[in-house]
Design a protein around this motif. Structure first.
Motif, PDB file in Angstrom:
ATOM      1  N   PRO A 179       0.836  -1.209   0.000  1.00 47.74           N
ATOM      2  CA  PRO A 179       0.000   0.000   0.000  1.00 47.74           C
ATOM      3  C   PRO A 179       0.868   1.256   0.000  1.00 47.74           C
ATOM      4  CG  PRO A 179      -0.037  -1.028   2.160  1.00 47.74           C
ATOM      5  CD  PRO A 179       0.757  -1.936   1.269  1.00 47.74           C
ATOM      6  N   ILE A 180       0.449   2.245  -0.790  1.00 50.28           N
ATOM      7  CA  ILE A 180       1.148   3.532  -0.800  1.00 50.28           C
ATOM      8  C   ILE A 180       0.276   4.649  -0.248  1.00 50.28           C
ATOM      9  CG2 ILE A 180       2.764   2.950  -2.639  1.00 50.28           C
ATOM     10  CD1 ILE A 180       0.949   4.386  -4.614  1.00 50.28           C
ATOM     11  N   SER A 181      -1.034   4.383  -0.117  1.00 52.63           N
ATOM     12  CA  SER A 181      -1.945   5.388   0.416  1.00 52.63           C
ATOM     13  C   SER A 181      -3.157   4.692   1.033  1.00 52.63           C
ATOM     14  CB  SER A 181      -2.403   6.316  -0.704  1.00 52.63           C
ATOM     15  OG  SER A 181      -3.438   7.163  -0.268  1.00 52.63           O
ATOM     16  N   THR A 182      -3.569   5.182   2.212  1.00 51.02           N
ATOM     17  CA  THR A 182      -4.771   4.677   2.869  1.00 51.02           C
ATOM     18  C   THR A 182      -5.574   5.872   3.364  1.00 51.02           C
ATOM     19  OG1 THR A 182      -3.615   2.687   3.583  1.00 51.02           O
ATOM     20  CG2 THR A 182      -5.659   3.208   4.716  1.00 51.02           C
ATOM     21  N   LYS A 183      -6.848   5.918   2.996  1.00 51.66           N
ATOM     22  CA  LYS A 183      -7.732   7.010   3.413  1.00 51.66           C
ATOM     23  C   LYS A 183      -9.034   6.418   3.926  1.00 51.66           C
ATOM     24  CE  LYS A 183      -5.798  10.224   0.107  1.00 51.66           C
ATOM     25  NZ  LYS A 183      -6.022  11.086  -1.024  1.00 51.66           N
ATOM     26  N   TYR A 184      -9.617   7.091   4.910  1.00 57.26           N
ATOM     27  CA  TYR A 184     -10.878   6.660   5.508  1.00 57.26           C
ATOM     28  C   TYR A 184     -11.925   7.748   5.270  1.00 57.26           C
ATOM     29  CZ  TYR A 184      -8.007   3.272   7.986  1.00 57.26           C
ATOM     30  OH  TYR A 184      -7.148   2.257   8.285  1.00 57.26           O
ATOM     31  N   GLN A 185     -13.182   7.324   5.084  1.00 55.45           N
ATOM     32  CA  GLN A 185     -14.259   8.289   4.895  1.00 55.45           C
ATOM     33  C   GLN A 185     -15.593   7.679   5.274  1.00 55.45           C
ATOM     34  OE1 GLN A 185     -13.860   8.982   0.655  1.00 55.45           O
ATOM     35  NE2 GLN A 185     -15.663   7.770   0.242  1.00 55.45           N
ATOM     36  N   THR A 186     -16.548   8.565   5.564  1.00 53.31           N
ATOM     37  CA  THR A 186     -17.936   8.141   5.747  1.00 53.31           C
ATOM     38  C   THR A 186     -18.750   8.782   4.639  1.00 53.31           C
ATOM     39  OG1 THR A 186     -18.458  10.000   7.209  1.00 53.31           O
ATOM     40  CG2 THR A 186     -17.774   7.935   8.261  1.00 53.31           C
ATOM     41  N   GLN A 187     -19.848   8.118   4.268  1.00 52.27           N
ATOM     42  CA  GLN A 187     -20.756   8.674   3.276  1.00 52.27           C
ATOM     43  C   GLN A 187     -22.181   8.502   3.759  1.00 52.27           C
ATOM     44  OE1 GLN A 187     -20.834   6.912  -0.661  1.00 52.27           O
ATOM     45  NE2 GLN A 187     -21.660   8.788  -1.524  1.00 52.27           N
ATOM     46  N   CYS A 188     -22.926   9.599   3.751  1.00 52.55           N
ATOM     47  CA  CYS A 188     -24.337   9.591   4.144  1.00 52.55           C
ATOM     48  C   CYS A 188     -25.146   8.909   3.041  1.00 52.55           C
ATOM     49  CB  CYS A 188     -24.824  11.025   4.348  1.00 52.55           C
ATOM     50  SG  CYS A 188     -26.585  11.154   4.755  1.00 52.55           S
ATOM     51  N   THR A 189     -25.975   7.937   3.418  1.00 50.69           N
ATOM     52  CA  THR A 189     -26.801   7.257   2.425  1.00 50.69           C
ATOM     53  C   THR A 189     -28.045   8.070   2.062  1.00 50.69           C
ATOM     54  OG1 THR A 189     -27.952   6.012   4.149  1.00 50.69           O
ATOM     55  CG2 THR A 189     -26.033   4.960   3.126  1.00 50.69           C
ATOM     56  N   PHE A 190     -28.311   9.145   2.809  1.00 55.39           N
ATOM     57  CA  PHE A 190     -29.479   9.976   2.524  1.00 55.39           C
ATOM     58  C   PHE A 190     -29.159  11.040   1.470  1.00 55.39           C
ATOM     59  CE2 PHE A 190     -32.535  13.386   3.331  1.00 55.39           C
ATOM     60  CZ  PHE A 190     -33.728  12.678   3.340  1.00 55.39           C
ATOM     61  N   CYS A 191     -28.068  11.805   1.683  1.00 56.57           N
ATOM     62  CA  CYS A 191     -27.750  12.895   0.760  1.00 56.57           C
ATOM     63  C   CYS A 191     -26.461  12.662  -0.036  1.00 56.57           C
ATOM     64  CB  CYS A 191     -27.652  14.232   1.503  1.00 56.57           C
ATOM     65  SG  CYS A 191     -26.218  14.373   2.597  1.00 56.57           S
ATOM     66  N   GLY A 192     -25.670  11.646   0.336  1.00 60.08           N
ATOM     67  CA  GLY A 192     -24.452  11.340  -0.404  1.00 60.08           C
ATOM     68  C   GLY A 192     -23.218  12.113   0.024  1.00 60.08           C
ATOM     69  N   ALA A 193     -23.328  12.922   1.073  1.00 59.48           N
ATOM     70  CA  ALA A 193     -22.188  13.720   1.529  1.00 59.48           C
ATOM     71  C   ALA A 193     -21.087  12.800   2.054  1.00 59.48           C
ATOM     72  CB  ALA A 193     -22.621  14.688   2.622  1.00 59.48           C
ATOM     73  N   GLU A 194     -19.839  13.122   1.690  1.00 59.25           N
ATOM     74  CA  GLU A 194     -18.694  12.346   2.151  1.00 59.25           C
ATOM     75  C   GLU A 194     -17.850  13.186   3.093  1.00 59.25           C
ATOM     76  OE1 GLU A 194     -16.495  10.883  -1.175  1.00 59.25           O
ATOM     77  OE2 GLU A 194     -18.131   9.596  -1.839  1.00 59.25           O
ATOM     78  N   GLN A 195     -17.284  12.531   4.097  1.00 60.54           N
ATOM     79  CA  GLN A 195     -16.420  13.213   5.054  1.00 60.54           C
ATOM     80  C   GLN A 195     -15.163  12.386   5.254  1.00 60.54           C
ATOM     81  OE1 GLN A 195     -18.195  13.992   8.874  1.00 60.54           O
ATOM     82  NE2 GLN A 195     -16.288  14.705   9.755  1.00 60.54           N
ATOM     83  N   GLN A 196     -13.994  13.031   5.119  1.00 62.46           N
ATOM     84  CA  GLN A 196     -12.718  12.360   5.333  1.00 62.46           C
ATOM     85  C   GLN A 196     -12.468  12.200   6.828  1.00 62.46           C
ATOM     86  OE1 GLN A 196     -10.806  11.148   2.800  1.00 62.46           O
ATOM     87  NE2 GLN A 196     -12.424  11.855   1.425  1.00 62.46           N
ATOM     88  N   LEU A 197     -11.871  11.084   7.217  1.00 61.63           N
ATOM     89  CA  LEU A 197     -11.571  10.804   8.613  1.00 61.63           C
ATOM     90  C   LEU A 197     -10.106  10.419   8.759  1.00 61.63           C
ATOM     91  CD1 LEU A 197     -14.556   8.407   9.400  1.00 61.63           C
ATOM     92  CD2 LEU A 197     -14.424  10.815   9.953  1.00 61.63           C
ATOM     93  N   THR A 198      -9.599  10.571   9.973  1.00 61.29           N
ATOM     94  CA  THR A 198      -8.274  10.037  10.278  1.00 61.29           C
ATOM     95  C   THR A 198      -8.432   8.555  10.615  1.00 61.29           C
ATOM     96  OG1 THR A 198      -8.425  10.515  12.637  1.00 61.29           O
ATOM     97  CG2 THR A 198      -7.527  12.260  11.230  1.00 61.29           C
ATOM     98  N   LYS A 199      -7.335   7.840  10.660  1.00 61.84           N
ATOM     99  CA  LYS A 199      -7.373   6.420  11.000  1.00 61.84           C
ATOM    100  C   LYS A 199      -7.947   6.221  12.395  1.00 61.84           C
ATOM    101  CE  LYS A 199      -4.458   2.347  11.473  1.00 61.84           C
ATOM    102  NZ  LYS A 199      -3.114   1.777  11.370  1.00 61.84           N
ATOM    103  N   GLU A 200      -7.557   7.091  13.335  1.00 57.38           N
ATOM    104  CA  GLU A 200      -8.038   6.978  14.711  1.00 57.38           C
ATOM    105  C   GLU A 200      -9.548   7.197  14.781  1.00 57.38           C
ATOM    106  OE1 GLU A 200      -5.382   8.923  13.808  1.00 57.38           O
ATOM    107  OE2 GLU A 200      -3.873   7.483  14.501  1.00 57.38           O
ATOM    108  N   GLN A 201     -10.060   8.199  14.051  1.00 53.48           N
ATOM    109  CA  GLN A 201     -11.502   8.451  14.044  1.00 53.48           C
ATOM    110  C   GLN A 201     -12.255   7.253  13.465  1.00 53.48           C
ATOM    111  OE1 GLN A 201     -11.324  12.054  11.699  1.00 53.48           O
ATOM    112  NE2 GLN A 201     -11.907  13.322  13.457  1.00 53.48           N
ATOM    113  N   ALA A 202     -11.732   6.674  12.393  1.00 56.78           N
ATOM    114  CA  ALA A 202     -12.384   5.528  11.762  1.00 56.78           C
ATOM    115  C   ALA A 202     -12.395   4.330  12.704  1.00 56.78           C
ATOM    116  CB  ALA A 202     -11.671   5.178  10.461  1.00 56.78           C
TER     117      ALA A 202
END
Length: 96
Positions: free
Chosen positions: A47-70
């Motif tokens: 792996p050269i890059s790892t990113k975490y995110q959440t996505q709302c299933t209602f409106c589709g908004a995405e939010q980036q998270l840190t590894k600790e938050q995830a």
């Protein structure tokens, strides 16, 4: 001749019920991990890059998270406070 490049993988870690920061609705959010791996002759090596995110299933908004938050959100889902965590992460290749 040497062939090298990258390949992306998308892992769905959990489905959590959270209040969306954009639409304000308490809706299901998918917690995902996106990993980009270096490939040599089409074989993913490391792996050269790892990113975490959440996505709302209602409106589709995405939010980036840190590894600790995830990890914290995943632990909350596993303990039954806020969602359902799948036994095995689902893996899907994604396009850049």
């Amino acid at each position: 001749m040497i062939l090298f490049g990258t390949k992306g993988y998308l892992y769905q870690l959990a489905i959590l019920t959270l209040v969306c920061g954009r639409c304000g609705n308490p809706a299901a959010h998918t917690l995902r991990k996106r990993v980009t791996k270096f490939t040599l002759f089409f074989v993913p090596l490391f792996p050269i890059s790892t990113k975490y995110q959440t996505q709302c299933t209602f409106c589709g908004a995405e939010q980036q998270l840190t590894k600790e938050q995830a990890e914290q959100l995943q632990a909350q889902g596993a303990s039954g406070h806020g969602g359902h965590v799948h036994g095995q992460p689902q893996q899907q290749p994604y396009q850049h």
